[in-house]
Design a protein around this motif. Structure first.
Motif, PDB file in Angstrom:
ATOM      1  N   ILE A   1     -33.193 -16.994  28.084  1.00  0.00           N
ATOM      2  CA  ILE A   1     -32.275 -16.006  27.523  1.00  0.00           C
ATOM      3  C   ILE A   1     -32.357 -14.695  28.303  1.00  0.00           C
ATOM      4  CG2 ILE A   1     -31.810 -14.591  25.478  1.00  0.00           C
ATOM      5  CD1 ILE A   1     -32.745 -16.980  23.789  1.00  0.00           C
TER       6      ILE A   1
ATOM      7  N   VAL B   1     -30.575 -15.041  31.671  1.00  0.00           N
ATOM      8  CA  VAL B   1     -29.113 -15.026  31.544  1.00  0.00           C
ATOM      9  C   VAL B   1     -28.602 -13.611  31.295  1.00  0.00           C
ATOM     10  CG1 VAL B   1     -27.188 -15.805  30.108  1.00  0.00           C
ATOM     11  CG2 VAL B   1     -28.959 -17.431  30.813  1.00  0.00           C
ATOM     12  N   VAL B   2     -29.258 -12.903  30.360  1.00  0.00           N
ATOM     13  CA  VAL B   2     -28.828 -11.540  30.045  1.00  0.00           C
ATOM     14  C   VAL B   2     -28.984 -10.630  31.259  1.00  0.00           C
ATOM     15  CG1 VAL B   2     -29.351  -9.513  28.631  1.00  0.00           C
ATOM     16  CG2 VAL B   2     -29.291 -11.781  27.588  1.00  0.00           C
TER      17      VAL B   2
ATOM     18  N   LEU C   1     -18.688 -12.052  26.124  1.00  0.00           N
ATOM     19  CA  LEU C   1     -19.836 -12.942  25.997  1.00  0.00           C
ATOM     20  C   LEU C   1     -21.092 -12.183  25.568  1.00  0.00           C
ATOM     21  CD1 LEU C   1     -19.367 -15.271  29.112  1.00  0.00           C
ATOM     22  CD2 LEU C   1     -19.013 -15.852  26.700  1.00  0.00           C
ATOM     23  N   LEU C   2     -21.274 -10.970  26.101  1.00  0.00           N
ATOM     24  CA  LEU C   2     -22.427 -10.170  25.709  1.00  0.00           C
ATOM     25  C   LEU C   2     -22.332  -9.738  24.255  1.00  0.00           C
ATOM     26  CD1 LEU C   2     -23.117  -7.940  28.837  1.00  0.00           C
ATOM     27  CD2 LEU C   2     -24.572  -9.718  27.896  1.00  0.00           C
TER      28      LEU C   2
ATOM     29  N   ALA D   1     -20.986 -11.390  21.969  1.00  0.00           N
ATOM     30  CA  ALA D   1     -21.265 -12.582  21.167  1.00  0.00           C
ATOM     31  C   ALA D   1     -22.733 -12.965  21.176  1.00  0.00           C
ATOM     32  CB  ALA D   1     -20.428 -13.762  21.678  1.00  0.00           C
ATOM     33  N   THR D   2     -23.534 -12.404  22.086  1.00  0.00           N
ATOM     34  CA  THR D   2     -24.942 -12.775  22.210  1.00  0.00           C
ATOM     35  C   THR D   2     -25.800 -11.980  21.228  1.00  0.00           C
ATOM     36  OG1 THR D   2     -24.600 -13.209  24.568  1.00  0.00           O
ATOM     37  CG2 THR D   2     -26.876 -12.979  23.806  1.00  0.00           C
TER      38      THR D   2
ATOM     39  N   VAL E   1     -28.071  -8.327  21.708  1.00  0.00           N
ATOM     40  CA  VAL E   1     -27.630  -7.644  22.921  1.00  0.00           C
ATOM     41  C   VAL E   1     -26.660  -6.531  22.513  1.00  0.00           C
ATOM     42  CG1 VAL E   1     -26.338  -7.842  25.077  1.00  0.00           C
ATOM     43  CG2 VAL E   1     -27.927  -9.646  24.394  1.00  0.00           C
TER      44      VAL E   1
ATOM     45  N   ALA F   1     -18.847 -15.521  18.265  1.00  0.00           N
ATOM     46  CA  ALA F   1     -20.159 -15.642  17.629  1.00  0.00           C
ATOM     47  C   ALA F   1     -20.026 -16.250  16.238  1.00  0.00           C
ATOM     48  CB  ALA F   1     -20.824 -14.264  17.550  1.00  0.00           C
TER      49      ALA F   1
ATOM     50  N   GLY G   1     -23.109  -9.707  17.585  1.00  0.00           N
ATOM     51  CA  GLY G   1     -23.107 -11.151  17.788  1.00  0.00           C
ATOM     52  C   GLY G   1     -24.031 -11.876  16.824  1.00  0.00           C
TER      53      GLY G   1
END
Length: 228
Positions: A27, A30-31, A67-68, A70-71, A74, A106, A185
């Protein structure tokens, strides 16, 4: 010769710790990669005249921002504010749409996640009580889950969480520092996982909750860069 139970227990704990650290490292990687991409794309869009390349980079940046958002855990809203500061008020509607898309993503991921898979994951993480509770809740209808929620919560907050749950989500999404409780998210993922929210009602709640800042910047042509 039978294996030593203590040694087997230690091997099990070591394996669980290794798998957990692997997930955390993945994780984090990826971030970090997404943040590097954002820094590169932001520098490129700021130095290029408007055209196909810049428009493509802005679309990519908006997709990464969604996408961020939704994480879980973050603080993706900071990226949206950076976009508004760099590009100006004209991009506010696009940031607004990307924010909606990320938060709704999310929610949908949480709503679509199979309970059986999550129960196995919780068992793997040694969170058996949480897994047992989830397995008991899984077959219940939305009304039965709300009744269970009201019964388990203190009397003073039961109506707030059950009857005004959409308003509570809207407040939580806009709460400063909400990354500590999962960020937008994470909040929407748990909301979807709970199966207590209807998709169209949730979409409307998100649309209203995130509207004030980008619409104010767009409507009044506010220059965030000039404020710092």
């Amino acid at each position: 010769m039978a294996a030593d139970p203590d040694r087997m227990r230690l091997h099990g704990i070591a394996g669980w710790i290794g798998r957990s650290l692997g997930r955390v490292a993945l994780i984090a990687l990826v971030v970090y990669a997404l943040h590097l991409l954002i820094g590169w794309a932001t520098g490129l869009t700021a130095s290029q005249p408007m055209g196909g390349l810049r428009a493509g980079m802005l679309l990519l940046l908006l997709a990464v921002y969604a996408l961020l958002i939704a994480t879980p855990f973050v603080p993706g809203i900071e990226i949206g504010l950076s976009l508004l500061a760099i590009e100006g008020a004209w991009i506010a509607p696009f940031v607004y749409l990307a924010t909606n898309a990320g938060l709704m993503l999310a929610y949908v991921l949480g709503e679509r996640l199979a309970y059986a898979r999550l129960v196995r994951l919780l068992a793997d993480l040694r969170l058996r009580r949480a897994g047992d509770l989830l397995a008991r809740v899984a077959p219940l209808s939305r009304e039965a889950r709300l009744a269970l929620l009201r019964a388990r919560l203190p009397r003073w907050c039961a109506p707030l969480v059950s009857r005004y749950r959409y308003a509570l989500i809207a407040v939580a999404v806009n709460l400063p520092g909400n990354a500590l409780i999962g960020g937008g998210g994470g909040i929407l993922f748990v909301a979807g996982l709970s199966r207590l929210f209807r998709p169209w009602a949730m979409a409307g709640t998100i649309a209203l909750a995130v509207a004030p800042v980008p619409l104010m910047i767009w409507g009044f042509d506010i220059n965030l860069m000039a404020m710092f």
